[in-house]
Write a protein that holds these residues in place. Structure first.
Motif, mmCIF file in Angstrom:
data_model
loop_
_atom_site.group_PDB
_atom_site.id
_atom_site.type_symbol
_atom_site.label_atom_id
_atom_site.label_comp_id
_atom_site.label_asym_id
_atom_site.label_seq_id
_atom_site.Cartn_x
_atom_site.Cartn_y
_atom_site.Cartn_z
ATOM 1 N N LEU A 222 -1.539 -44.073 -18.645
ATOM 2 C CA LEU A 222 -0.950 -43.115 -19.577
ATOM 3 C C LEU A 222 -1.238 -43.467 -21.025
ATOM 4 C CD1 LEU A 222 2.576 -43.409 -17.949
ATOM 5 C CD2 LEU A 222 0.997 -41.558 -17.478
ATOM 6 N N SER A 223 -1.551 -42.439 -21.804
ATOM 7 C CA SER A 223 -1.451 -42.592 -23.253
ATOM 8 C C SER A 223 0.038 -42.586 -23.578
ATOM 9 C CB SER A 223 -2.125 -41.422 -23.971
ATOM 10 O OG SER A 223 -3.501 -41.419 -23.747
ATOM 11 N N ASP A 224 0.438 -43.320 -24.584
ATOM 12 C CA ASP A 224 1.849 -43.321 -24.954
ATOM 13 C C ASP A 224 2.117 -42.115 -25.843
ATOM 14 O OD1 ASP A 224 4.457 -43.844 -25.566
ATOM 15 O OD2 ASP A 224 4.154 -45.980 -25.945
ATOM 16 N N ASN A 225 2.275 -40.949 -25.204
ATOM 17 C CA ASN A 225 2.399 -39.697 -25.956
ATOM 18 C C ASN A 225 3.690 -39.606 -26.765
ATOM 19 O OD1 ASN A 225 0.047 -37.765 -25.324
ATOM 20 N ND2 ASN A 225 0.542 -38.608 -23.315
ATOM 21 N N VAL A 226 4.766 -40.202 -26.265
ATOM 22 C CA VAL A 226 6.021 -40.197 -27.031
ATOM 23 C C VAL A 226 5.822 -40.955 -28.331
ATOM 24 C CG1 VAL A 226 8.428 -40.912 -27.079
ATOM 25 C CG2 VAL A 226 7.455 -40.018 -24.957
ATOM 26 N N ALA B 217 3.667 -29.053 -43.834
ATOM 27 C CA ALA B 217 2.753 -29.799 -42.958
ATOM 28 C C ALA B 217 2.769 -29.166 -41.570
ATOM 29 C CB ALA B 217 3.152 -31.264 -42.879
ATOM 30 N N ILE B 218 1.626 -29.205 -40.898
ATOM 31 C CA ILE B 218 1.496 -28.662 -39.540
ATOM 32 C C ILE B 218 0.886 -29.716 -38.624
ATOM 33 C CG2 ILE B 218 0.484 -26.870 -38.079
ATOM 34 C CD1 ILE B 218 0.280 -25.092 -40.565
ATOM 35 N N ILE B 219 1.520 -29.918 -37.467
ATOM 36 C CA ILE B 219 0.972 -30.787 -36.430
ATOM 37 C C ILE B 219 0.298 -29.902 -35.388
ATOM 38 C CG2 ILE B 219 1.519 -32.448 -34.606
ATOM 39 C CD1 ILE B 219 3.986 -33.253 -36.236
ATOM 40 N N GLY C 170 6.423 -37.773 -47.652
ATOM 41 C CA GLY C 170 7.331 -36.877 -48.348
ATOM 42 C C GLY C 170 7.593 -35.540 -47.692
ATOM 43 N N HIS C 171 7.034 -35.306 -46.526
ATOM 44 C CA HIS C 171 7.181 -33.995 -45.886
ATOM 45 C C HIS C 171 8.481 -33.900 -45.092
ATOM 46 C CE1 HIS C 171 3.119 -32.570 -46.897
ATOM 47 N NE2 HIS C 171 2.767 -33.846 -46.768
ATOM 48 N N LYS C 172 9.200 -32.804 -45.310
ATOM 49 C CA LYS C 172 10.434 -32.532 -44.563
ATOM 50 C C LYS C 172 10.360 -31.179 -43.849
ATOM 51 C CE LYS C 172 13.409 -35.338 -47.515
ATOM 52 N NZ LYS C 172 14.621 -35.361 -48.392
ATOM 53 N N LYS C 173 9.455 -30.329 -44.287
ATOM 54 C CA LYS C 173 9.247 -29.036 -43.641
ATOM 55 C C LYS C 173 7.997 -29.149 -42.766
ATOM 56 C CE LYS C 173 11.277 -26.440 -47.496
ATOM 57 N NZ LYS C 173 11.035 -25.394 -48.523
ATOM 58 N N ILE C 174 8.210 -29.658 -41.551
ATOM 59 C CA ILE C 174 7.086 -29.969 -40.657
ATOM 60 C C ILE C 174 7.082 -29.005 -39.480
ATOM 61 C CG2 ILE C 174 5.996 -31.739 -39.240
ATOM 62 C CD1 ILE C 174 7.569 -33.818 -40.910
ATOM 63 N N ALA C 175 5.991 -28.282 -39.325
ATOM 64 C CA ALA C 175 5.825 -27.370 -38.187
ATOM 65 C C ALA C 175 5.055 -28.082 -37.074
ATOM 66 C CB ALA C 175 5.069 -26.120 -38.620
ATOM 67 N N PHE C 176 5.366 -27.704 -35.851
ATOM 68 C CA PHE C 176 4.755 -28.353 -34.699
ATOM 69 C C PHE C 176 4.214 -27.285 -33.738
ATOM 70 C CE2 PHE C 176 5.727 -30.945 -30.621
ATOM 71 C CZ PHE C 176 4.418 -31.417 -30.575
ATOM 72 N N ILE C 177 2.891 -27.197 -33.650
ATOM 73 C CA ILE C 177 2.256 -26.323 -32.653
ATOM 74 C C ILE C 177 1.938 -27.204 -31.452
ATOM 75 C CG2 ILE C 177 0.341 -24.768 -32.148
ATOM 76 C CD1 ILE C 177 -0.018 -24.365 -35.156
ATOM 77 N N HIS C 178 2.522 -26.881 -30.311
ATOM 78 C CA HIS C 178 2.311 -27.732 -29.136
ATOM 79 C C HIS C 178 1.552 -26.978 -28.050
ATOM 80 C CE1 HIS C 178 5.464 -25.634 -26.833
ATOM 81 N NE2 HIS C 178 6.193 -25.666 -27.941
ATOM 82 N N GLY C 179 1.056 -27.719 -27.087
ATOM 83 C CA GLY C 179 0.317 -27.126 -25.979
ATOM 84 C C GLY C 179 1.244 -26.513 -24.944
ATOM 85 N N ARG D 131 5.404 -35.453 -26.057
ATOM 86 C CA ARG D 131 5.081 -35.320 -27.480
ATOM 87 C C ARG D 131 6.206 -34.634 -28.241
ATOM 88 N NH1 ARG D 131 -1.408 -33.824 -27.636
ATOM 89 N NH2 ARG D 131 -2.101 -35.603 -26.385
ATOM 90 N N MET D 132 6.828 -33.634 -27.635
ATOM 91 C CA MET D 132 7.959 -32.973 -28.290
ATOM 92 C C MET D 132 9.117 -33.945 -28.485
ATOM 93 S SD MET D 132 7.973 -29.148 -26.609
ATOM 94 C CE MET D 132 9.209 -28.537 -27.762
ATOM 95 N N ALA D 133 9.330 -34.825 -27.500
ATOM 96 C CA ALA D 133 10.391 -35.829 -27.624
ATOM 97 C C ALA D 133 10.108 -36.765 -28.789
ATOM 98 C CB ALA D 133 10.517 -36.623 -26.320
ATOM 99 N N GLY D 134 8.851 -37.178 -28.948
ATOM 100 C CA GLY D 134 8.483 -38.051 -30.062
ATOM 101 C C GLY D 134 8.639 -37.370 -31.400
#
Length: 335
Positions: free
Chosen positions: A159-163, A242-244, A177-186, A195-198
């Motif tokens: 396993l990759s350590d995705n968390v 910021a966008i992940i 300094g980013h607090k407004k972070i968007a997360f596009i997930h698979g 990854r969402m848990a992390g």
């Protein structure tokens, strides 16, 4: 085809002596053994794998289960690097690679039937619908398996350590300094869940509340859907800073979407990817991403599978984690 009998006649020894010398038995004189091996090389002798299998019950053939729903096949850089590494390590250890499918001589068959038909000593499960009954039938059969990035009860996985990977990537953005972070997930998979848990853990530890509108589902390796997701995110009244992205390849679509909106990276929005594929180093600006050690994943998975095959009484089921690292680029701005 050159046979053991041909070599025995050329060397003036019995076929039994030739067989012992070629298989490394110690009861053949050193000079005689060297003569036999050298004669075999000159005569281009290759042992009959089928005959050897009948004697040892070992085929030295590893099956690979790789079903890529993105239709990228072996051009999928993340998996292709894992499989290439696995193939190289398997060959170094004396094993061949065979791809497993649901087809035997033109008729439909199960993965388990195909693995048995090909007489695989074990199967490496790299990419597939891990929850399907067909895959579980294979996993819980008498054929050794090792899965990549998915855990089955009482079976080994690498396993990759995705968390931790997504946690570190999110924390990196927060530290800038980013607090407004968007997360596009698979799509919904065990990898996505981890990854969402992390992501959420890093945000919660730093007192950051994430609006539901900042978390969007896309698909791994899907340029078009990431492009559309970015446009929705950046069309909000309160834009993220910021966008992940779910992976580096999907980021290409996100990048296109931002360009179409007239937005610059990182001046207008910071971005990060995931995987660390070679392509990211060719982009401008160079993408900040989380590098997964695909070579090590391939090596460790094959070594564990061969350990199970060759040492069934002493090899134990385990989850082997392979650590990655943040690969800094120029797509994150400090604010």
């Amino acid at each position: 085809m050159v046979t053991i009998k041909d070599i025995s006649e050329a060397c003036g020894v019995s076929p039994a002596t030739v067989s012992k010398a070629l298989n490394g038995y110690g009861d053949v004189g050193k000079a005689t053994a060297e003569l036999i091996r050298e004669t075999a090389r000159k005569m281009n002798y290759y042992p009959n794998a089928a005959a050897k299998q009948l004697k040892t019950s070992v085929s030295h053939d590893i099956g690979v289960l790789f079903i890529d729903e993105t239709a990228c096949g072996l051009t999928h850089e993340f998996f292709s690097e894992i499989l290439n590494s696995a193939k190289t390590e398997a060959e170094r250890l004396g094993y061949d690679i065979t791809f497993i499918c649901k087809n035997i001589a033109g008729r439909e068959a199960s993965f388990l039937e195909h693995a048995r038909y090909r007489k695989c000593d074990g199967v490496l499960i790299a990419s597939v619908d891990f929850k399907s009954q067909a895959v579980q039938d294979l996993v819980y059969s008498d054929i050794p398996t090792v899965s990549i990035d998915y855990v089955y009860n009482d079976r080994s996985s690498v396993l990759s350590d995705n968390v931790e990977g997504e946690y570190e990537l999110t924390k990196y953005l927060i530290e800038h300094g980013h607090k407004k972070i968007a997360f596009i997930h698979g799509e919904s998979t065990s990898v996505t869940d981890k990854r969402m848990a992390g992501f959420y853990r890093a945000c919660e530890e730093n007192g950051i509340e994430v609006p539901d509108s900042y978390v969007m589902e896309s698909r791994y390796h899907d340029i078009e859907r990431c492009r559309d997701a970015v446009k929705i995110l950046m069309d909000q009244k309160e834009r993220p800073t910021a966008i992940i992205f779910p992976d580096d390849y999907s980021y290409i679509g996100g990048r296109q979407g931002l360009e179409e909106m007239g937005l610059r990276i990182p001046e207008d929005v910071s971005v990060v990817g995931y995987d660390g594929i070679r392509l990211t180093r060719a982009l401008s600006p160079q993408l900040t991403t989380y590098y997964q050690d695909t070579v090590e994943i391939g090596i460790r998975s094959v070594r564990k599978l061969i350990d199970i095959i060759e040492n069934p009484r002493t090899s134990i089921a385990e989850q082997i984690k392979v650590q990655g690292r943040i690969q800094e680029g120029k797509t994150v701005k400090s604010i």
